[in-house]
Design an enzyme around this catalytic site. Structure first.
Site, PDB file in Angstrom:
ATOM      1  N   ASP A   9       0.765  37.047 -29.674  1.00 16.59           N
ATOM      2  CA  ASP A   9       1.072  37.438 -31.053  1.00 16.59           C
ATOM      3  C   ASP A   9       0.359  36.417 -31.938  1.00 16.59           C
ATOM      4  O   ASP A   9       0.599  35.206 -31.813  1.00 16.59           O
ATOM      5  CB  ASP A   9       2.582  37.396 -31.269  1.00 16.59           C
ATOM      6  CG  ASP A   9       3.004  37.818 -32.671  1.00 16.59           C
ATOM      7  OD1 ASP A   9       2.172  37.720 -33.602  1.00 16.59           O
ATOM      8  OD2 ASP A   9       4.154  38.226 -32.850  1.00 16.59           O
ATOM      9  N   ILE A  10      -0.504  36.872 -32.828  1.00 20.24           N
ATOM     10  CA  ILE A  10      -1.317  35.937 -33.609  1.00 20.24           C
ATOM     11  C   ILE A  10      -0.463  35.003 -34.462  1.00 20.24           C
ATOM     12  O   ILE A  10      -0.872  33.885 -34.764  1.00 20.24           O
ATOM     13  CB  ILE A  10      -2.349  36.691 -34.478  1.00 20.24           C
ATOM     14  CG1 ILE A  10      -3.446  35.722 -34.944  1.00 20.24           C
ATOM     15  CG2 ILE A  10      -1.677  37.414 -35.635  1.00 20.24           C
ATOM     16  CD1 ILE A  10      -4.653  36.404 -35.538  1.00 20.24           C
ATOM     17  N   ASN A  23      -4.252  43.706 -47.011  1.00 19.16           N
ATOM     18  CA  ASN A  23      -4.350  44.825 -47.935  1.00 19.16           C
ATOM     19  C   ASN A  23      -5.339  44.432 -49.053  1.00 19.16           C
ATOM     20  O   ASN A  23      -5.355  43.272 -49.465  1.00 19.16           O
ATOM     21  CB  ASN A  23      -2.960  45.090 -48.534  1.00 19.16           C
ATOM     22  CG  ASN A  23      -2.875  46.402 -49.269  1.00 19.16           C
ATOM     23  OD1 ASN A  23      -3.624  46.625 -50.206  1.00 19.16           O
ATOM     24  ND2 ASN A  23      -1.947  47.248 -48.861  1.00 19.16           N
ATOM     25  N   VAL A  32      -0.586  43.506 -38.544  1.00 23.69           N
ATOM     26  CA  VAL A  32      -0.766  42.054 -38.560  1.00 23.69           C
ATOM     27  C   VAL A  32      -0.336  41.471 -39.901  1.00 23.69           C
ATOM     28  O   VAL A  32       0.294  40.411 -39.966  1.00 23.69           O
ATOM     29  CB  VAL A  32      -2.241  41.692 -38.254  1.00 23.69           C
ATOM     30  CG1 VAL A  32      -2.497  40.205 -38.484  1.00 23.69           C
ATOM     31  CG2 VAL A  32      -2.598  42.067 -36.815  1.00 23.69           C
ATOM     32  N   ASP A  33      -0.654  42.165 -40.988  1.00 25.89           N
ATOM     33  CA  ASP A  33      -0.317  41.683 -42.331  1.00 25.89           C
ATOM     34  C   ASP A  33       1.192  41.472 -42.465  1.00 25.89           C
ATOM     35  O   ASP A  33       1.654  40.442 -42.970  1.00 25.89           O
ATOM     36  CB  ASP A  33      -0.812  42.703 -43.359  1.00 25.89           C
ATOM     37  CG  ASP A  33      -0.872  42.124 -44.772  1.00 25.89           C
ATOM     38  OD1 ASP A  33      -0.887  40.892 -44.897  1.00 25.89           O
ATOM     39  OD2 ASP A  33      -0.921  42.911 -45.730  1.00 25.89           O
ATOM     40  N   SER A 116      -9.515  45.699 -38.220  1.00 25.40           N
ATOM     41  CA  SER A 116      -9.720  47.131 -38.514  1.00 25.40           C
ATOM     42  C   SER A 116      -9.418  48.090 -37.362  1.00 25.40           C
ATOM     43  O   SER A 116      -9.639  49.290 -37.488  1.00 25.40           O
ATOM     44  CB  SER A 116     -11.155  47.403 -39.009  1.00 25.40           C
ATOM     45  OG  SER A 116     -11.310  47.015 -40.339  1.00 25.40           O
ATOM     46  N   GLY A 118      -6.417  48.746 -36.026  1.00 25.53           N
ATOM     47  CA  GLY A 118      -5.083  49.329 -36.086  1.00 25.53           C
ATOM     48  C   GLY A 118      -5.084  50.632 -36.868  1.00 25.53           C
ATOM     49  O   GLY A 118      -5.743  51.608 -36.512  1.00 25.53           O
TER      50      GLY A 118
END
Length: 358
Positions: A9-10, A23, A32-33, A116, A118
């Site tokens: 998990d980053i 975004n 991720v955001d 990009s 996801g």
């Protein structure tokens, strides 16, 4: 290794900078955001609002707050629209901009997600290729520890052609040797490769494609006993002239071979995915004993053929075996003269094998 592909998990990565797939507007998006904002805390959104809008392919940097990092680098990846809307160039720009910011702010390490892939729908094999190419190009001229972080095995996908070709090569070698071990000859009952190999859908995905194997078999002269291409006499003489001291150890042999290439030390150890500190230890210690992964990394960087590779790693006490999928995959790249260590590590990761380098 200066570049590693890791499954994690980053938000749990320990790095100077963590890259967020942001975004375009200062609002929390998905994937991720969401995870990064949740772990970093509410101050990250406030800092993101001060940045304002970010264009596609661009990046901006903020503090990381409660993350185990100094900075979050926010980048806006392109939405996949079939490939006709400059998506590839925009994705390349994301990596370039993030790396430039990390360097500008003195970061020694950075962790990337697969940007990009996801909800934005960028094809994973192409996204991986772009990420690896941009990262490896950056590392040829810069020193930084770079992680490409994937959350799950399903999030990482090789191109169908490469996956099929490697699968076929493993099938030809690993299964055959296992059959010989069990039955004493190649004349054993046929094995079900779907059961024999612990990889998902290899039969369905590869469709028994063996184009590369057939090409190799049609152009090589084999020994009946060991199944290796015949050695060209001129190549053998050249190899022996470099290794005139047959008892030379790994370190001495490595330095001889680097001199043979005419390249700078730094170009070789960077191509080997080896950091400068480790290379310095090897260079300054004639009795240095590397790991097998390090020895093979230098063989790839030096573009040794299969016979040379076996001789070279033997000086560190190692051998290649068809009973090891790791060894077969490395051999596949050497036989096919593909000396891109970053692509090799992509394949090793996809087949759940250790990566090579330091």
């Amino acid at each position: 290794m200066p570049f590693e592909i890791v499954r994690n998990d980053i938000t749990n990565m320990q790095a100077d900078a963590i890259v967020n797939t942001a975004n375009p507007r200062p609002a929390v998006g998905s994937g991720v955001d969401t995870g990064i904002h949740k772990k970093a805390g509410p101050l990250l959104l406030e800092a993101r609002k001060r940045v304002g809008s970010i264009g596609v392919g661009k990046a901006a940097i903020t503090p990381a707050f409660d993350l185990d990092a100094k900075y979050v680098i926010h980048t806006v990846g392109p939405v996949w629209q079939g490939g006709s809307s400059n998506e590839e160039a925009l994705l390349k720009s994301c990596y370039k901009e993030c790396l430039a910011l990390a360097k500008q702010y003195g970061c020694e390490s950075i962790a990337f997600p697969l940007i990009s892939t996801g909800n934005y729908g960028f094809p994973k094999p192409l996204a991986i290729k772009i990420a690896v190419n941009e990262i490896s190009s950056f590392l040829m001229n810069s020193d930084m520890m770079i992680y490409l972080v994937v959350f799950s095995r399903d999030a990482f996908e090789l191109s169908e052609k490469l996956f099929s070709s490697v699968s076929s090569y493993i099938d030809e070698n690993y299964i055959r040797d296992k059959t010989i071990d069990e039955y004493g000859s190649d004349g054993a009952p046929a094995l079900n490769t779907t059961q024999a190999l612990p990889f998902k859908n290899i039969t369905e995905r590869s469709k028994r494609i063996r184009d590369d194997i057939e090409f190799f078999e049609s152009t090589a002269v084999y020994s009946d006993q060991i199944g290796l291409p015949a050695v060209n006499a001129a190549e053998a003489e050249d190899w022996e002239s470099v290794l005139d001291n047959i008892d030379a150890g790994f370190s001495e042999t490595l330095l001889h071979l680097i001199d043979r290439t005419g390249k700078k030390d730094s170009e070789i150890y960077k191509r080997a995915n080896i950091d400068r500190k480790l290379f310095s230890k090897i260079r300054n210690n004639a009795d240095y004993k590397p790991s097998k992964a390090t020895a093979l990394a230098f063989a790839i960087a030096l573009e040794l053929d299969l016979r040379e590779t076996k001789d070279f790693i033997a000086r560190a006490g190692f051998a290649l075996s068809h009973s090891s999928k790791f060894d077969i995959i490395v051999e596949y790249f050497i036989v096919h003269k593909n000396y891109d260590i970053f692509e090799l590590n992509e394949v090793l990761f996809a087949f759940d094998q250790p990566l090579i380098g330091s």
